[in-house]
Write an enzyme that holds these catalytic residues in place. Structure first.
Site, PDB file in Angstrom:
ATOM      1  N   ASN A  92       9.206  -2.209   5.660  1.00  0.00           N
ATOM      2  CA  ASN A  92       8.121  -3.122   5.982  1.00  0.00           C
ATOM      3  C   ASN A  92       6.967  -2.450   6.724  1.00  0.00           C
ATOM      4  OD1 ASN A  92       6.906  -5.860   6.832  1.00  0.00           O
ATOM      5  ND2 ASN A  92       7.364  -4.863   8.784  1.00  0.00           N
ATOM      6  N   SER A 144       2.542  -5.548  -1.659  1.00  0.00           N
ATOM      7  CA  SER A 144       1.385  -6.403  -1.376  1.00  0.00           C
ATOM      8  C   SER A 144       0.797  -6.884  -2.687  1.00  0.00           C
ATOM      9  CB  SER A 144       0.319  -5.623  -0.608  1.00  0.00           C
ATOM     10  OG  SER A 144      -0.867  -6.397  -0.474  1.00  0.00           O
ATOM     11  N   TYR A 157      -4.768   1.570   0.301  1.00  0.00           N
ATOM     12  CA  TYR A 157      -3.673   0.615   0.470  1.00  0.00           C
ATOM     13  C   TYR A 157      -3.154   0.149  -0.894  1.00  0.00           C
ATOM     14  CZ  TYR A 157      -1.336  -3.345   2.857  1.00  0.00           C
ATOM     15  OH  TYR A 157      -0.435  -4.241   3.354  1.00  0.00           O
ATOM     16  N   ALA A 158      -4.066  -0.114  -1.812  1.00  0.00           N
ATOM     17  CA  ALA A 158      -3.689  -0.548  -3.161  1.00  0.00           C
ATOM     18  C   ALA A 158      -2.885   0.534  -3.876  1.00  0.00           C
ATOM     19  CB  ALA A 158      -4.939  -0.889  -3.968  1.00  0.00           C
ATOM     20  N   ALA A 159      -3.314   1.774  -3.702  1.00  0.00           N
ATOM     21  CA  ALA A 159      -2.597   2.881  -4.342  1.00  0.00           C
ATOM     22  C   ALA A 159      -1.179   2.981  -3.787  1.00  0.00           C
ATOM     23  CB  ALA A 159      -3.345   4.195  -4.109  1.00  0.00           C
TER      24      ALA A 159
END
Lengths: 246, 82
Positions: A92, A144, A157-159
């Site tokens: 997490n 996410s 963050y997306a990667a």
């Protein structure tokens, strides 16, 4: 195979937000919970107290998940402290370092990938050793909705989160026949310290449910994926996003 | 663990026990049997490496086990490293 009574689950970033909610929910489901913290010993101690007050078992351990050398010792230590095998893992711990891709510095790229993706891999690799031998294990990766869905300003963050979902799917297929499941949850906008700024910027209007999610709503999904009931669920990603990705 | 306490017989015993726990048929066990014949796959070999490390203190990495094909290869590799 069902979960042994003395099984321990490790929740990284368990001192607050989604991690703390997961720790409480998993303890309520009978897991002995070890939660890691980096910056908030007070929050970690409070989560442990909450769990113990409710009749559960928990311990907190300081761990920088990007410290590759500390991971093996941490997994071993929490098993010893709580007196059971580490058969659960919730990856997490996460960080953001938002910027447009054109402006992301190398440091901001590296810390987001190291924390959100590489640390999850290293912890999973370590924990899988015991799980495979025990013929039982539960890994839940907190991904996410950002990743599967674009969100300008969060390319790093997306990667990382897309990578985490890809890792989840493939690793799950490798250990499925040992009774070990690996799944992900993909929270949308959840009301935590980490999203306070985003939620103030009108993000709610884009969510079909027209509200932010609560950490407990993510924790309920993690609890399910870690349960015996979810023994035939593996390699999947459960979106907890109020319909944002629908 | 010191090398003096690791015998080929002990390694053979541990390897066969491990193979049986992976679901391989003991009736087919021999040093010449290939992992393919025994339906032992890469995850099983990863677990066998882990068992060898725990039992004999022999760390085997992925590249070490990639070259082994038969049960005898595995036993000889572990004995040589112990």
């Amino acid at each position: 195979m069902t979960r042994p009574d003395d099984a321990v689950i490790l929740v990284t970033g368990g001192s607050r937000g989604i991690g703390a909610a997961c720790a409480r929910a998993l303890a309520g489901d009978g897991w002995a919970v070890a939660l890691t913290y980096r910056t908030s010993p007070e929050g970690a101690a409070q989560t442990v107290r909450d769990i113990e007050d409710a009749g559960g078992r928990a311990t907190a351990i300081e761990l920088d998940v990007t410290d590759a050398g500390g991971i093996a010792g941490a997994v071993e230590a929490v098993g010893t402290t709580l007196g059971g095998p580490v058969l659960g893992l919730v990856n997490n711990a996460g960080v953001r370092a938002d910027d447009l891709a054109v402006s992301i510095e190398d440091d901001a790229w590296d810390i987001v990938l190291d924390t959100n993706l590489t640390a999850a891999f290293r912890l999973t690799r370590q924990a899988l050793r015991g799980m495979v031998r025990a013929r039982f294990g539960r890994v839940v990766n907190v991904a996410s909705v950002v990743g599967p869905r674009a969100n300008a300003g969060q390319a790093n963050y997306a990667a990382a989160k897309s990578g985490l979902i890809g890792f989840t799917r493939t690793a799950a297929t490798e250990v499925a026949r040992r009774g070990v499941t690996i799944n992900a949850v993909a929270p949308g906008f959840i009301r935590t310290d980490m999203t306070a700024d985003i939620l103030q910027n009108g993000a709610i209007d884009a969510i079909p449910a027209r509200r932010a999610g609560e950490p407990d709503e993510v924790a309920a999904c993690v609890r399910f994926l870690a349960s015996d009931d979810a023994g035939y669920v593996t390699g999947t990603t459960l979106f907890v996003d109020g319909g944002l990705s629908a | 663990m010191s090398s003096t306490t690791v015998t080929a017989e002990r390694v053979e015993q541990v390897v066969y026990q491990a193979l049986e726990s992976f679901g391989a048929d003991p009736a087919e066990f021999s040093r010449e049997a290939t992992f393919e014949q025994l339906d032992v796959d890469s995850l099983d070999l990863a677990e066998l490496s882990q068992i060898a490390e725990e039992e004999f203190g022999v760390p085997l990495k992925g590249d070490d086990v990639k070259g082994i094909r038969t049960v005898g290869d595995a036993i000889d590799l572990i004995v040589s490293r112990a």
